[in-house]
Scaffold this motif. Structure first.
Motif, mmCIF file in Angstrom:
data_model
loop_
_atom_site.group_PDB
_atom_site.id
_atom_site.type_symbol
_atom_site.label_atom_id
_atom_site.label_comp_id
_atom_site.label_asym_id
_atom_site.label_seq_id
_atom_site.Cartn_x
_atom_site.Cartn_y
_atom_site.Cartn_z
ATOM 1 N N GLY B 221 0.832 -1.207 0.000
ATOM 2 C CA GLY B 221 0.000 0.000 0.000
ATOM 3 C C GLY B 221 0.861 1.250 0.000
ATOM 4 O O GLY B 221 0.566 2.241 -0.675
ATOM 5 N N LEU B 222 1.961 1.183 0.746
ATOM 6 C CA LEU B 222 2.864 2.331 0.798
ATOM 7 C C LEU B 222 3.503 2.575 -0.569
ATOM 8 O O LEU B 222 3.579 3.715 -1.042
ATOM 9 N N ARG B 224 2.327 1.738 -3.549
ATOM 10 C CA ARG B 224 1.312 2.288 -4.466
ATOM 11 C C ARG B 224 1.071 3.768 -4.187
ATOM 12 O O ARG B 224 0.962 4.580 -5.114
ATOM 13 N N THR B 225 1.000 4.107 -2.912
ATOM 14 C CA THR B 225 0.751 5.505 -2.534
ATOM 15 C C THR B 225 1.890 6.409 -2.988
ATOM 16 O O THR B 225 1.665 7.494 -3.535
ATOM 17 N N ASP B 228 1.970 6.830 -6.931
ATOM 18 C CA ASP B 228 0.950 7.768 -7.423
ATOM 19 C C ASP B 228 1.203 9.195 -6.940
ATOM 20 O O ASP B 228 1.125 10.152 -7.719
ATOM 21 N N GLU B 245 1.211 12.849 1.541
ATOM 22 C CA GLU B 245 1.371 11.393 1.465
ATOM 23 C C GLU B 245 2.852 11.029 1.429
ATOM 24 O O GLU B 245 3.285 10.097 2.116
#
Lengths: 392, 392
Positions: B221-222, B224-225, B228, B245
């Motif tokens: 998740g990190l 992907r964050t 993006d 983020e």
């Protein structure tokens, strides 16, 4: 992302046999005389209490026992613990058990550090809390997350009120987490734990203003992990990997990591607390029993969010409205799959009278003085409607 | 899941204008005289230093400045800071800057708390470290994660050695994180930060024994964050959401949360450190420059892991071998997209002589005394092959 502060100073000791490090940890935190708080006899029968006490003895730390915490821990028990703590001159409180035991230990720590002050006055914030004793935890149930959280819940049996207290002084200084200690839990308790862990995350997730990508990613990943590990755990409660994931997720779900950058919303907890204070049902089960009714009552106010949840957590890719609905249905079906009630009668308390529901709605909203749910602010009247929907 | 211990006591104050809370935070931690460590003039020109100092003055806290930290911070600078800290009798070190500044502040804290002891002896563990001064950080670059991590890196310019020190005494007591402070960073520095954040996660991810579902979920998740948000940040560095983020991910990526339950592997960092110690290149850029060569050298030893990475982080669903390869290709392409070098010459140091590569390989492996990479243990000879692959 809103402003936030975040600090979890609790030292986590995770893995097999870690309860044997208990004495070292108490010593490192300066404890010389410990009050050991625990629930029923299971920690004694399993030999855990003996191992913990042996570990304290090895470090030359003395201790007194304080057993008998019940689920939905009572004010009167905590007061008894405080009396014992003060009389015995303890300087450290060690909880050996699950969320109820740890919550009771937190309350006893506050009371013991403030002799002469009414514990319920501290709990209701009539008296401000500025000091406490250090608390350590040896966790035996994956659920409440109390082992690293800043919160604790106590029930005042004289008034029937179940009330949470949030303060940084509630953080244990250490948490010993050995997943093997959860192998012997009954399936129903494992299910209650899973529901509680999920709800700690869901209550922080269904909040307006969603610009918190990383926080969302952690919450969604945690829900996927708990859902899959929960299924494995219901099959075999001695599956180390599954029980490890549940235990670690239980802590992460309630130390605020899954809600950083947005407000917190514990509306379903308020409904559950009203039920368990009155009927003494298991906490996790009460949450599962009303979540569906709550979701169906609020979902149309933030369809996009419910659809996003459905996609990320359940892999549902459809039009927004259908996805949102299916996400709710799948969640309810999952609760059923793990043996959790999805209606009030499922709690084993029958279908309730409408008068009772009205009283519960007032309990949950502090006599209609607070609004629950940020997605759709709920008055006592709204909460009553939700209870009615769940009342079958 | 292996045994682990985890504790991040650093108090995080995240959001706009939070640097104004600096004085209060130092006061809460008992600081009376502060050494303010910073790098070049940018924190002065931007007005940040003035705001920080004003915040200290408001709380009646005195301070002395210690500016001039360089990227890849030098032992000699830290020694100068220690001298100043001792002479001035400071009791708190406040870093205002990025990873290099915070690392230098940690070193200065260790030295100042241990007068008469050689700082390099502490760093090389000839002298054991048992006490330090408290360090706080006002973060201006999202990258290193030093603001909550237990590590710091120092370069001994006399020997050309760049060496990390990991100790719980390295954790700052607070980290003030205002994403707006990163708006004015040059694109190249933002890119270096993104590469560094990703690498802190990737180095903990490509490890044998993968039974850590929740840890994996957080890592994926990190990534992907960051991928993006990194794209958004490269377009507009004043995008508050994107910069938020990146800043939060920078901390999470290096406080061990993304690696709990398994071993840590910082092999690409070792290669990068060898390069930046010798050529004084930006840390993040050195990592990006060799990651691809490293991945192509080791991937066949754990194809399933690389395929899983490709699926979870890049959404690639193909047969395992193709997916694993495409995941590596996409990562390299992403580094290019954000302006990072993906070969040694991209660092602006030309193509190196083979003799130089041999020396770098010995540097990275401490003269071939340690093996890097758990997936495929790498000797100096292996590392030389990787450097050769990246040397175009």
């Amino acid at each position: 992302m809103q402003k936030f502060t975040y600090c979890v100073p609790t030292e986590i000791i995770f893995g097999k046999d870690t309860e044997r490090e208990c004495g070292k940890m108490v010593k490192r935190h300066g404890g010389k005389k410990v009050l050991i708080v625990y629930g029923g006899g299971s920690v004694r029968h399993s030999g855990l209490l003996e191992r913990v006490e042996h570990s304290l003895e090895e470090e030359g730390i003395s201790y007194v026992e304080c057993g008998g915490v019940t689920p939905n821990p009572r004010l009167s028990f905590a007061e008894m613990g405080v009396k014992k703590g003060i009389e015995e001159g303890v300087d450290f409180i060690l909880a050996v058990g699950g969320g109820s035991t740890i919550d009771a230990a937190k309350a006893i720590a506050h009371g013991t550090a403030n002799p002469g002050v009414s514990l319920w006055d501290i709990w209701t914030k009539k008296e401000s809390l500025t000091k406490t004793l250090k608390v350590g935890a040896v966790l035996t149930i994956s659920a409440a997350g109390s082992e690293t959280s800043d919160s604790a819940v106590l029930t005042n049996e004289a008034t029937g009120k179940k009330l949470g207290l949030g303060t940084e002084l509630n953080r244990p200084v250490f948490a010993i987490m050995n997943p093997e200690l959860t192998y012997t839990l009954p399936k129903y308790q494992i299910g209650c734990g899973i529901a509680d862990i999920m709800m700690h995350t869901l209550e922080r997730y269904f909040i307006p203003d969603q610009k918190n990508r990383m926080t969302d990613e952690i919450a969604e990943g945690l829900l996927r992990t708990v859902i899959d590990s929960g299924r494995m755990a219901m099959k075999r409660s001695d599956d180390y990997d599954a029980m490890s994931e549940l235990m670690w997720c239980g802590s992460l779900s309630h130390n605020n990591l899954t809600g950083l950058g947005r407000e917190k919303d514990f509306s379903v907890h308020k409904l559950g607390h009203a039920l368990s204070a009155r009927f003494d049902c298991a906490h996790g089960a009460t949450l599962a029993s009303v979540w569906g009714a709550w979701a169906w009552y609020v979902w149309e106010r933030d369809i996009a969010r419910f659809a996003h949840y459905a996609k990320q957590v359940w892999g549902i890719e459809r039009d927004e409205i259908s996805a949102a609905k299916e996400g709710i249905e799948r969640t309810i079906a999952y609760f059923e799959e793990i043996g959790m009630p999805t209606s009030i009668s499922g709690l084993g308390i029958g279908v309730l009278e409408d008068e009772t529901l009205k009283e519960l709605a007032l309990d949950a909203t502090m006599n209609d003085t607070v609004r629950l749910s940020l997605i759709r602010p709920l008055s006592a009247e709204d909460v009553l409607e939700i209870f009615r929907k769940a009342n079958y």
